[in-house]
Design a protein around this motif. Structure first.
Motif, mmCIF file in Angstrom:
data_model
loop_
_atom_site.group_PDB
_atom_site.id
_atom_site.type_symbol
_atom_site.label_atom_id
_atom_site.label_comp_id
_atom_site.label_asym_id
_atom_site.label_seq_id
_atom_site.Cartn_x
_atom_site.Cartn_y
_atom_site.Cartn_z
ATOM 1 N N ASP A 157 19.807 13.694 -33.345
ATOM 2 C CA ASP A 157 18.695 12.983 -33.985
ATOM 3 C C ASP A 157 17.918 13.904 -34.919
ATOM 4 O O ASP A 157 17.572 13.516 -36.044
ATOM 5 C CB ASP A 157 17.755 12.394 -32.931
ATOM 6 N N LEU A 158 17.653 15.120 -34.469
ATOM 7 C CA LEU A 158 16.937 16.083 -35.302
ATOM 8 C C LEU A 158 17.736 16.442 -36.551
ATOM 9 O O LEU A 158 17.191 16.523 -37.649
ATOM 10 C CB LEU A 158 16.606 17.337 -34.501
ATOM 11 N N GLY A 159 19.037 16.635 -36.398
ATOM 12 C CA GLY A 159 19.897 16.930 -37.545
ATOM 13 C C GLY A 159 19.900 15.786 -38.549
ATOM 14 O O GLY A 159 19.839 16.022 -39.762
ATOM 15 N N ASN A 160 19.932 14.555 -38.054
ATOM 16 C CA ASN A 160 19.897 13.394 -38.944
ATOM 17 C C ASN A 160 18.577 13.307 -39.696
ATOM 18 O O ASN A 160 18.548 13.043 -40.899
ATOM 19 C CB ASN A 160 20.127 12.108 -38.150
ATOM 20 N N CYS A 194 24.345 13.573 -45.582
ATOM 21 C CA CYS A 194 23.635 12.655 -44.680
ATOM 22 C C CYS A 194 24.628 11.717 -43.991
ATOM 23 O O CYS A 194 24.572 11.537 -42.766
ATOM 24 C CB CYS A 194 22.623 11.814 -45.452
ATOM 25 N N CYS A 195 25.499 11.133 -44.760
ATOM 26 C CA CYS A 195 26.483 10.189 -44.211
ATOM 27 C C CYS A 195 27.396 10.870 -43.194
ATOM 28 O O CYS A 195 27.716 10.293 -42.145
ATOM 29 C CB CYS A 195 27.299 9.570 -45.329
ATOM 30 N N ILE A 196 27.810 12.087 -43.485
ATOM 31 C CA ILE A 196 28.685 12.821 -42.558
ATOM 32 C C ILE A 196 27.949 13.123 -41.256
ATOM 33 O O ILE A 196 28.493 12.947 -40.165
ATOM 34 C CB ILE A 196 29.232 14.093 -43.224
ATOM 35 N N PHE A 197 26.692 13.556 -41.349
ATOM 36 C CA PHE A 197 25.906 13.817 -40.145
ATOM 37 C C PHE A 197 25.719 12.543 -39.334
ATOM 38 O O PHE A 197 25.855 12.541 -38.112
ATOM 39 C CB PHE A 197 24.540 14.406 -40.508
ATOM 40 N N PHE A 198 25.375 11.438 -40.012
ATOM 41 C CA PHE A 198 25.151 10.174 -39.307
ATOM 42 C C PHE A 198 26.431 9.672 -38.642
ATOM 43 O O PHE A 198 26.385 9.086 -37.562
ATOM 44 C CB PHE A 198 24.623 9.104 -40.260
ATOM 45 N N HIS A 199 27.567 9.895 -39.272
ATOM 46 C CA HIS A 199 28.833 9.399 -38.740
ATOM 47 C C HIS A 199 29.336 10.233 -37.558
ATOM 48 O O HIS A 199 29.710 9.683 -36.520
ATOM 49 C CB HIS A 199 29.886 9.367 -39.847
ATOM 50 N N TYR A 200 29.351 11.548 -37.700
ATOM 51 C CA TYR A 200 29.987 12.399 -36.692
ATOM 52 C C TYR A 200 29.088 12.744 -35.512
ATOM 53 O O TYR A 200 29.592 12.947 -34.418
ATOM 54 C CB TYR A 200 30.515 13.694 -37.322
ATOM 55 N N ARG A 201 27.774 12.848 -35.735
ATOM 56 C CA ARG A 201 26.850 13.249 -34.655
ATOM 57 C C ARG A 201 27.477 14.398 -33.857
ATOM 58 O O ARG A 201 27.857 14.229 -32.701
ATOM 59 C CB ARG A 201 26.497 12.064 -33.785
ATOM 60 N N TYR A 240 26.555 17.340 -32.491
ATOM 61 C CA TYR A 240 25.949 18.167 -31.458
ATOM 62 C C TYR A 240 26.147 17.570 -30.068
ATOM 63 O O TYR A 240 26.231 16.358 -29.901
ATOM 64 C CB TYR A 240 24.464 18.366 -31.743
ATOM 65 N N GLU A 241 26.174 18.434 -29.066
ATOM 66 C CA GLU A 241 26.350 17.977 -27.693
ATOM 67 C C GLU A 241 25.149 17.158 -27.219
ATOM 68 O O GLU A 241 25.311 16.147 -26.566
ATOM 69 C CB GLU A 241 26.586 19.160 -26.759
ATOM 70 N N LEU A 242 23.953 17.608 -27.554
ATOM 71 C CA LEU A 242 22.740 16.905 -27.128
ATOM 72 C C LEU A 242 22.366 15.839 -28.148
ATOM 73 O O LEU A 242 22.355 16.098 -29.359
ATOM 74 C CB LEU A 242 21.584 17.893 -26.969
ATOM 75 N N ASP A 243 22.045 14.654 -27.667
ATOM 76 C CA ASP A 243 21.655 13.560 -28.556
ATOM 77 C C ASP A 243 20.380 13.893 -29.331
ATOM 78 O O ASP A 243 20.226 13.475 -30.477
ATOM 79 C CB ASP A 243 21.451 12.272 -27.768
ATOM 80 N N GLU A 244 19.484 14.655 -28.702
ATOM 81 C CA GLU A 244 18.252 15.051 -29.382
ATOM 82 C C GLU A 244 18.545 15.934 -30.596
ATOM 83 O O GLU A 244 17.887 15.823 -31.620
ATOM 84 C CB GLU A 244 17.297 15.788 -28.422
#
Length: 81
Positions: free
Chosen positions: A66-69, A50-57, A59-63
């Motif tokens: 957000d979905l991954g987070n 979770c922390c890694i996903f929140f930190h790196y973001r 994906y190219e698309l912001d949506e």
């Protein structure tokens, strides 16, 4: 084709995704099913991811970020409950 959805600096994230999937499924089979150790390891791993996903973001698309987070948070909550 494997890294097309990621930002250029996050080209390595598909490798990370494979490791995440393997660790949350394959690694946990080495612990007794339903044991405290298995649950604690799953909680720690899902929180780290979770922390890694929140930190790196990554994906190219912001949506997609957000979905991954949200999905990573849902995995953590599912393991926690």
């Amino acid at each position: 084709f494997l890294w097309g959805m990621y930002e250029p600096e996050a080209w390595w994230f598909e490798i990370f995704e494979c490791i995440r999937r393997l660790s949350l499924t394959g690694l946990l089979i080495f612990f007794e099913p339903g044991s405290t150790n298995q649950i604690i390891i799953a909680l720690i791993l899902s929180l780290i991811y979770c922390c890694i996903f929140f930190h790196y973001r990554p994906y190219e698309l912001d949506e997609d970020d957000d979905l991954g987070n949200i999905c990573q948070l849902a995995i953590f909550i599912t393991v926690f409950s």
